[in-house]
Design an enzyme around this catalytic site. Structure first.
Site, PDB file in Angstrom:
ATOM      1  N   LEU A  22       5.913  26.745   9.667  1.00  0.00           N
ATOM      2  CA  LEU A  22       6.446  25.726  10.564  1.00  0.00           C
ATOM      3  C   LEU A  22       7.018  24.533   9.803  1.00  0.00           C
ATOM      4  O   LEU A  22       7.477  23.564  10.415  1.00  0.00           O
ATOM      5  CB  LEU A  22       5.346  25.256  11.523  1.00  0.00           C
ATOM      6  CG  LEU A  22       4.821  26.325  12.474  1.00  0.00           C
ATOM      7  CD1 LEU A  22       3.646  25.791  13.281  1.00  0.00           C
ATOM      8  CD2 LEU A  22       5.923  26.806  13.409  1.00  0.00           C
ATOM      9  N   THR A  70       3.213  26.925  -0.731  1.00  0.00           N
ATOM     10  CA  THR A  70       2.158  27.497   0.086  1.00  0.00           C
ATOM     11  C   THR A  70       1.619  28.752  -0.589  1.00  0.00           C
ATOM     12  O   THR A  70       2.030  29.111  -1.701  1.00  0.00           O
ATOM     13  CB  THR A  70       2.669  27.776   1.519  1.00  0.00           C
ATOM     14  OG1 THR A  70       1.561  28.096   2.368  1.00  0.00           O
ATOM     15  CG2 THR A  70       3.694  28.899   1.553  1.00  0.00           C
ATOM     16  N   LYS A 107      -0.185  27.919  -4.720  1.00  0.00           N
ATOM     17  CA  LYS A 107      -0.645  26.538  -4.905  1.00  0.00           C
ATOM     18  C   LYS A 107      -1.365  26.336  -6.238  1.00  0.00           C
ATOM     19  O   LYS A 107      -1.179  25.314  -6.903  1.00  0.00           O
ATOM     20  CB  LYS A 107      -1.549  26.116  -3.752  1.00  0.00           C
ATOM     21  CG  LYS A 107      -0.817  25.921  -2.436  1.00  0.00           C
ATOM     22  CD  LYS A 107      -1.763  25.406  -1.364  1.00  0.00           C
ATOM     23  CE  LYS A 107      -1.044  25.200  -0.049  1.00  0.00           C
ATOM     24  NZ  LYS A 107      -1.927  24.622   0.984  1.00  0.00           N
ATOM     25  N   ASN A 144       0.735  21.413  -3.549  1.00  0.00           N
ATOM     26  CA  ASN A 144       1.505  21.883  -2.394  1.00  0.00           C
ATOM     27  C   ASN A 144       2.819  21.127  -2.214  1.00  0.00           C
ATOM     28  O   ASN A 144       3.579  21.421  -1.301  1.00  0.00           O
ATOM     29  CB  ASN A 144       0.674  21.807  -1.108  1.00  0.00           C
ATOM     30  CG  ASN A 144       0.608  20.403  -0.546  1.00  0.00           C
ATOM     31  OD1 ASN A 144       0.559  19.425  -1.298  1.00  0.00           O
ATOM     32  ND2 ASN A 144       0.587  20.292   0.772  1.00  0.00           N
ATOM     33  N   ASP A 168      -2.197  17.930   1.088  1.00  0.00           N
ATOM     34  CA  ASP A 168      -3.219  18.389   2.027  1.00  0.00           C
ATOM     35  C   ASP A 168      -4.369  17.390   2.087  1.00  0.00           C
ATOM     36  O   ASP A 168      -4.990  17.204   3.133  1.00  0.00           O
ATOM     37  CB  ASP A 168      -3.759  19.761   1.613  1.00  0.00           C
ATOM     38  CG  ASP A 168      -2.771  20.888   1.852  1.00  0.00           C
ATOM     39  OD1 ASP A 168      -1.941  20.761   2.778  1.00  0.00           O
ATOM     40  OD2 ASP A 168      -2.829  21.896   1.122  1.00  0.00           O
ATOM     41  N   ALA A 205     -14.510  27.219   1.102  1.00  0.00           N
ATOM     42  CA  ALA A 205     -14.325  26.654  -0.238  1.00  0.00           C
ATOM     43  C   ALA A 205     -13.050  27.159  -0.894  1.00  0.00           C
ATOM     44  O   ALA A 205     -12.909  27.087  -2.107  1.00  0.00           O
ATOM     45  CB  ALA A 205     -15.536  26.988  -1.113  1.00  0.00           C
ATOM     46  N   GLY A 218      -8.572  27.094  -0.677  1.00  0.00           N
ATOM     47  CA  GLY A 218      -7.622  26.007  -0.879  1.00  0.00           C
ATOM     48  C   GLY A 218      -7.760  24.882   0.122  1.00  0.00           C
ATOM     49  O   GLY A 218      -7.809  23.702  -0.251  1.00  0.00           O
ATOM     50  N   ALA A 254      -8.973  23.469  10.675  1.00  0.00           N
ATOM     51  CA  ALA A 254      -7.696  23.602   9.967  1.00  0.00           C
ATOM     52  C   ALA A 254      -6.812  24.698  10.548  1.00  0.00           C
ATOM     53  O   ALA A 254      -5.607  24.730  10.287  1.00  0.00           O
ATOM     54  CB  ALA A 254      -7.945  23.866   8.481  1.00  0.00           C
TER      55      ALA A 254
END
Length: 266
Positions: free
Chosen positions: A15, A61, A65, A85, A100, A125, A127, A210
């Site tokens: 997106l 992404t 990363k 990122n 992020d 745990a 990214g 998230a």
């Protein structure tokens, strides 16, 4: 025309293009946002190629990363997180950031949730979990990490000065918690699943999931029913994108326009 873009594999679902296009339109910028899908082992070459072609900035992404953090110089936060990122090509050499982290902080701030002194639990745990844990610790929260693989939880807890707990200990860990961040894919493919039992949630919690597809996950529905403050993953996505836009352009991000573009596609 300035060109910005996204590298990942795959990127068709992203997106970020409409999010950034809305920002450029709102600010009257002559800019375009494109996507690149290099082979999984070609991140460094793709970054060099983008710079050589005059790309002004890149988002990064999965699965690149971590490899991007090795391919460019980074700021201190990206180095600590171990993931990049966002890359800015405006200087003499490309520089990597992790927006992020800011995305997590700004999502909570938007909902008037103070992280300073908070008792926080992060589930996951990977990214997203690492970014969330560093955001919380950097803001002054006490952080506990729960993860399916205990070794990863132990490592992240050590990195942020927190504590690792078992998934089976989540109800006890959440009893006195004020912040919960869920940072795994649970609830994405099966919207009726949740990483946390409903009876462990309470009205003193602020819960950030998230996951943003679906926007309303089982965890957020259960949290709302318990009286908790709920924050869906689209807020984190929005604010990490806003932070990248601001780094690239030096302008304040048009958050309302970006949010409208994002919500129209969710």
């Amino acid at each position: 025309m300035d060109v910005y873009g996204l590298i990942g594999n795959p990127v068709g679902h992203s997106l970020s293009p409409p999010l950034h296009a809305a920002a450029y339109d709102e600010c009257g910028l002559d800019a375009r946002y494109v996507t690149f899908e290099p082979a999984p082992d070609d991140a460094a070459a793709a970054i060099r190629g983008a710079g050589a072609l005059g790309v002004a900035g890149l988002n990064v992404t999965a699965p690149f990363k971590q490899s991007a953090a090795s391919a460019v110089a980074t700021d201190s936060m990206a180095a600590r997180v171990g993931a990049v990122n966002t890359i800015d090509f405006s200087g003499a050499a490309p520089r990597g950031y992790n927006t992020d982290v800011a995305g997590v902080k700004r999502a909570f701030a938007h909902h008037d949730v103070s992280l300073s002194g908070a008792q926080a639990v992060v589930v996951g745990a990977g990214g997203a979990g690492r970014a969330a844990a560093f955001a919380l610790a950097d803001a002054g929260a006490t952080v506990r990490i729960a993860n399916r693989t205990r070794a990863a939880a132990d490592e992240l807890a050590a990195d942020v000065g927190g504590t690792a707990v078992g998934l089976g200990d989540l109800p006890r860990s959440l009893a006195d918690a004020t912040v919960l961040v869920h940072a795994t894919t649970v609830g994405m493919d099966d919207p009726d699943t949740s990483p946390v039992s409903a009876d462990a949630l309470h009205d003193d919690l602020a819960v950030l999931d998230a996951v943003y597809s679906p926007v309303e996950t089982r965890l957020l529905r259960d949290a709302a029913a318990a009286g908790a403050t709920t924050i869906d993953g689209a807020w984190m996505l929005l604010y990490q994108g806003a932070e990248a836009f601001e780094r690239w352009t030096g302008l304040d991000a048009p958050v309302a326009a970006m949010r409208a573009a994002l919500r129209a596609r969710l």
